[in-house]
Scaffold this motif. Structure first.
Motif: not given
Length: 85
Positions: A25, A27, A30-31, A34
């Protein structure tokens, strides 16, 4: 929906579920990006008791307030029932 649409939808779901590679996904991407440069530190499953602070006391205060309100309502209803009409 017609029966044919249901069969096509079921086929599409089976086809998608059977895919060899599933894209993560947005998210999750993105995680991952990061955390690649700055991984998160370990997080305990439950907070230490000394770190709880006022939250432990506030739960007791909330409980007392709720029980006090229940008792007040019971007494009020009893007073209304026994008052002369």
């Amino acid at each position: 929906m017609s029966e044919r649409d249901d069969q096509e939808r079921e086929f599409d779901l089976k086809w998608a579920d059977g895919a060899e590679h599933k894209e993560p996904s947005a998210r999750a991407r993105m995680l991952a990006a990061r955390w690649k440069d700055n991984p998160p530190g370990p997080v305990p499953f439950r907070a230490d008791p000394e770190h709880r602070g006022a939250s432990g006391r506030s739960s007791w205060v909330s409980t007392v307030v709720v029980l006090g309100c229940v008792v007040a309502v019971i007494l009020l209803l009893g007073y209304i029932d026994f008052s002369p009409h």
